[in-house]
Design a protein around this motif. Structure first.
Motif, PDB file in Angstrom:
ATOM      1  N   GLU A  46       0.824  -1.213   0.000  1.00  0.00           N
ATOM      2  CA  GLU A  46       0.000   0.000   0.000  1.00  0.00           C
ATOM      3  C   GLU A  46       0.862   1.269   0.000  1.00  0.00           C
ATOM      4  O   GLU A  46       0.530   2.266  -0.620  1.00  0.00           O
ATOM      5  CB  GLU A  46      -0.916   0.006   1.229  1.00  0.00           C
ATOM      6  CG  GLU A  46      -1.790   1.238   1.332  1.00  0.00           C
ATOM      7  CD  GLU A  46      -2.630   1.243   2.613  1.00  0.00           C
ATOM      8  OE1 GLU A  46      -3.074   2.327   2.987  1.00  0.00           O
ATOM      9  OE2 GLU A  46      -2.826   0.174   3.216  1.00  0.00           O
ATOM     10  N   ASN A  47       1.987   1.216   0.690  1.00  0.00           N
ATOM     11  CA  ASN A  47       2.859   2.388   0.832  1.00  0.00           C
ATOM     12  C   ASN A  47       4.018   2.395  -0.156  1.00  0.00           C
ATOM     13  O   ASN A  47       4.785   3.348  -0.202  1.00  0.00           O
ATOM     14  CB  ASN A  47       3.402   2.456   2.259  1.00  0.00           C
ATOM     15  CG  ASN A  47       2.298   2.604   3.277  1.00  0.00           C
ATOM     16  OD1 ASN A  47       1.318   3.293   3.038  1.00  0.00           O
ATOM     17  ND2 ASN A  47       2.430   1.931   4.407  1.00  0.00           N
ATOM     18  N   LYS A  48       4.134   1.341  -0.939  1.00  0.00           N
ATOM     19  CA  LYS A  48       5.261   1.190  -1.860  1.00  0.00           C
ATOM     20  C   LYS A  48       5.183   2.195  -3.009  1.00  0.00           C
ATOM     21  O   LYS A  48       4.113   2.521  -3.502  1.00  0.00           O
ATOM     22  CB  LYS A  48       5.276  -0.223  -2.432  1.00  0.00           C
ATOM     23  CG  LYS A  48       6.478  -0.523  -3.276  1.00  0.00           C
ATOM     24  CD  LYS A  48       6.526  -1.970  -3.689  1.00  0.00           C
ATOM     25  CE  LYS A  48       7.742  -2.154  -4.571  1.00  0.00           C
ATOM     26  NZ  LYS A  48       8.244  -3.484  -4.535  1.00  0.00           N
ATOM     27  N   VAL A  49       6.355   2.674  -3.415  1.00  0.00           N
ATOM     28  CA  VAL A  49       6.476   3.532  -4.598  1.00  0.00           C
ATOM     29  C   VAL A  49       6.764   2.612  -5.776  1.00  0.00           C
ATOM     30  O   VAL A  49       7.822   1.986  -5.830  1.00  0.00           O
ATOM     31  CB  VAL A  49       7.612   4.568  -4.443  1.00  0.00           C
ATOM     32  CG1 VAL A  49       7.760   5.389  -5.714  1.00  0.00           C
ATOM     33  CG2 VAL A  49       7.375   5.459  -3.234  1.00  0.00           C
ATOM     34  N   TYR A  50       5.814   2.514  -6.691  1.00  0.00           N
ATOM     35  CA  TYR A  50       6.001   1.691  -7.886  1.00  0.00           C
ATOM     36  C   TYR A  50       6.652   2.545  -8.966  1.00  0.00           C
ATOM     37  O   TYR A  50       6.332   3.719  -9.120  1.00  0.00           O
ATOM     38  CB  TYR A  50       4.668   1.114  -8.357  1.00  0.00           C
ATOM     39  CG  TYR A  50       4.137   0.089  -7.386  1.00  0.00           C
ATOM     40  CD1 TYR A  50       4.586  -1.223  -7.441  1.00  0.00           C
ATOM     41  CD2 TYR A  50       3.247   0.447  -6.394  1.00  0.00           C
ATOM     42  CE1 TYR A  50       4.142  -2.165  -6.521  1.00  0.00           C
ATOM     43  CE2 TYR A  50       2.794  -0.488  -5.478  1.00  0.00           C
ATOM     44  CZ  TYR A  50       3.242  -1.788  -5.549  1.00  0.00           C
ATOM     45  OH  TYR A  50       2.805  -2.720  -4.634  1.00  0.00           O
ATOM     46  N   GLY A  51       7.601   1.954  -9.689  1.00  0.00           N
ATOM     47  CA  GLY A  51       8.330   2.708 -10.697  1.00  0.00           C
ATOM     48  C   GLY A  51       9.719   3.092 -10.220  1.00  0.00           C
ATOM     49  O   GLY A  51      10.473   3.736 -10.928  1.00  0.00           O
ATOM     50  N   CYS A  52      10.041   2.693  -9.017  1.00  0.00           N
ATOM     51  CA  CYS A  52      11.362   2.948  -8.441  1.00  0.00           C
ATOM     52  C   CYS A  52      12.116   1.623  -8.461  1.00  0.00           C
ATOM     53  O   CYS A  52      11.571   0.593  -8.059  1.00  0.00           O
ATOM     54  CB  CYS A  52      11.204   3.465  -7.010  1.00  0.00           C
ATOM     55  SG  CYS A  52      12.722   4.069  -6.276  1.00  0.00           S
ATOM     56  N   THR A  53      13.357   1.619  -8.953  1.00  0.00           N
ATOM     57  CA  THR A  53      14.103   0.365  -9.029  1.00  0.00           C
ATOM     58  C   THR A  53      14.497  -0.148  -7.640  1.00  0.00           C
ATOM     59  O   THR A  53      14.649  -1.336  -7.454  1.00  0.00           O
ATOM     60  CB  THR A  53      15.364   0.513  -9.909  1.00  0.00           C
ATOM     61  OG1 THR A  53      16.144   1.586  -9.418  1.00  0.00           O
ATOM     62  CG2 THR A  53      14.984   0.739 -11.352  1.00  0.00           C
ATOM     63  N   SER A  54      14.626   0.738  -6.684  1.00  0.00           N
ATOM     64  CA  SER A  54      14.878   0.348  -5.293  1.00  0.00           C
ATOM     65  C   SER A  54      13.537   0.131  -4.601  1.00  0.00           C
ATOM     66  O   SER A  54      12.493   0.527  -5.107  1.00  0.00           O
ATOM     67  CB  SER A  54      15.635   1.456  -4.559  1.00  0.00           C
ATOM     68  OG  SER A  54      16.842   1.742  -5.199  1.00  0.00           O
ATOM     69  N   GLN A  55      13.592  -0.476  -3.457  1.00  0.00           N
ATOM     70  CA  GLN A  55      12.404  -0.568  -2.629  1.00  0.00           C
ATOM     71  C   GLN A  55      12.216   0.782  -1.947  1.00  0.00           C
ATOM     72  O   GLN A  55      13.151   1.290  -1.317  1.00  0.00           O
ATOM     73  CB  GLN A  55      12.554  -1.676  -1.572  1.00  0.00           C
ATOM     74  CG  GLN A  55      12.702  -3.066  -2.153  1.00  0.00           C
ATOM     75  CD  GLN A  55      11.421  -3.520  -2.811  1.00  0.00           C
ATOM     76  OE1 GLN A  55      10.338  -3.440  -2.249  1.00  0.00           O
ATOM     77  NE2 GLN A  55      11.531  -3.975  -4.045  1.00  0.00           N
ATOM     78  N   ALA A  56      11.037   1.366  -2.081  1.00  0.00           N
ATOM     79  CA  ALA A  56      10.792   2.680  -1.489  1.00  0.00           C
ATOM     80  C   ALA A  56       9.339   2.758  -1.039  1.00  0.00           C
ATOM     81  O   ALA A  56       8.452   2.185  -1.680  1.00  0.00           O
ATOM     82  CB  ALA A  56      11.097   3.781  -2.500  1.00  0.00           C
ATOM     83  N   TRP A  57       9.118   3.489   0.069  1.00  0.00           N
ATOM     84  CA  TRP A  57       7.778   3.599   0.645  1.00  0.00           C
ATOM     85  C   TRP A  57       7.517   5.035   1.085  1.00  0.00           C
ATOM     86  O   TRP A  57       8.419   5.730   1.527  1.00  0.00           O
ATOM     87  CB  TRP A  57       7.642   2.680   1.851  1.00  0.00           C
ATOM     88  CG  TRP A  57       7.941   1.263   1.541  1.00  0.00           C
ATOM     89  CD1 TRP A  57       7.062   0.301   1.095  1.00  0.00           C
ATOM     90  CD2 TRP A  57       9.212   0.606   1.644  1.00  0.00           C
ATOM     91  NE1 TRP A  57       7.717  -0.887   0.912  1.00  0.00           N
ATOM     92  CE2 TRP A  57       9.049  -0.731   1.234  1.00  0.00           C
ATOM     93  CE3 TRP A  57      10.488   1.041   2.011  1.00  0.00           C
ATOM     94  CZ2 TRP A  57      10.086  -1.653   1.206  1.00  0.00           C
ATOM     95  CZ3 TRP A  57      11.531   0.130   1.976  1.00  0.00           C
ATOM     96  CH2 TRP A  57      11.321  -1.206   1.587  1.00  0.00           C
ATOM     97  N   ILE A  58       6.246   5.434   0.976  1.00  0.00           N
ATOM     98  CA  ILE A  58       5.812   6.748   1.437  1.00  0.00           C
ATOM     99  C   ILE A  58       4.490   6.594   2.169  1.00  0.00           C
ATOM    100  O   ILE A  58       3.569   5.928   1.675  1.00  0.00           O
ATOM    101  CB  ILE A  58       5.614   7.725   0.259  1.00  0.00           C
ATOM    102  CG1 ILE A  58       6.934   7.961  -0.471  1.00  0.00           C
ATOM    103  CG2 ILE A  58       5.027   9.053   0.755  1.00  0.00           C
ATOM    104  CD1 ILE A  58       6.796   8.785  -1.733  1.00  0.00           C
TER     105      ILE A  58
END
Length: 137
Positions: A46-58
């Motif tokens: 739910e918090n994941k940033v899709y389109g980022c090659t790294s794992q990222a959350w907001i």
């Protein structure tokens, strides 16, 4: 000039002391270390940033005064530093102010436009898109 523009200028000044991309990357890692991050339970789809090659959350939170705060995290220190810049820019701002920002220009305006790889630039754009999309939902 709105608050976000003032913060961009402040961050631009911080990066302007560095002459090459390597020094800017080192500073991004230093910035990342200041980020409190988010807990493991919130590092979810739910918090994941899709389109980022790294794992990222907001994570976005609306305050009682109709301003917003964001928590960010990543498994890559450069990305974590870039996300922390977004936190600094957007925390305490109203929805209209955040939506008025053209995310494509942020990296250029703060002096990182030529220093960040195209993959990270795309991921940074995806993070801004996630923030702005959530505000419109």
């Amino acid at each position: 000039m709105n608050n976000i523009q003032n913060k961009m200028e402040e961050i631009r000044k911080e990066f302007s002391v560095f002459e090459d991309a390597r020094e800017k990357y080192i500073y991004l890692v230093d910035i990342a270390k200041k980020s409190p991050g988010i807990n493991l339970a919130d590092q979810n789809d739910e918090n994941k940033v899709y389109g980022c090659t790294s794992q990222a959350w907001i994570i976005s939170e609306e305050n009682s005064d109709k301003t917003y705060n964001f928590l960010t995290d990543s498994d890559a220190m450069i990305v974590k530093g870039l996300l922390y810049i977004l936190q600094r820019l957007f925390n305490g701002q109203k929805k209209e102010e955040i939506l008025s920002i053209n995310g494509d220009n942020i990296l250029k305006e703060i002096g990182l436009g030529d220093s960040i790889s195209s993959q990270r630039t795309n991921g940074f754009g995806a993070a801004i898109h996630k923030i702005q999309s959530e505000l419109l939902a």
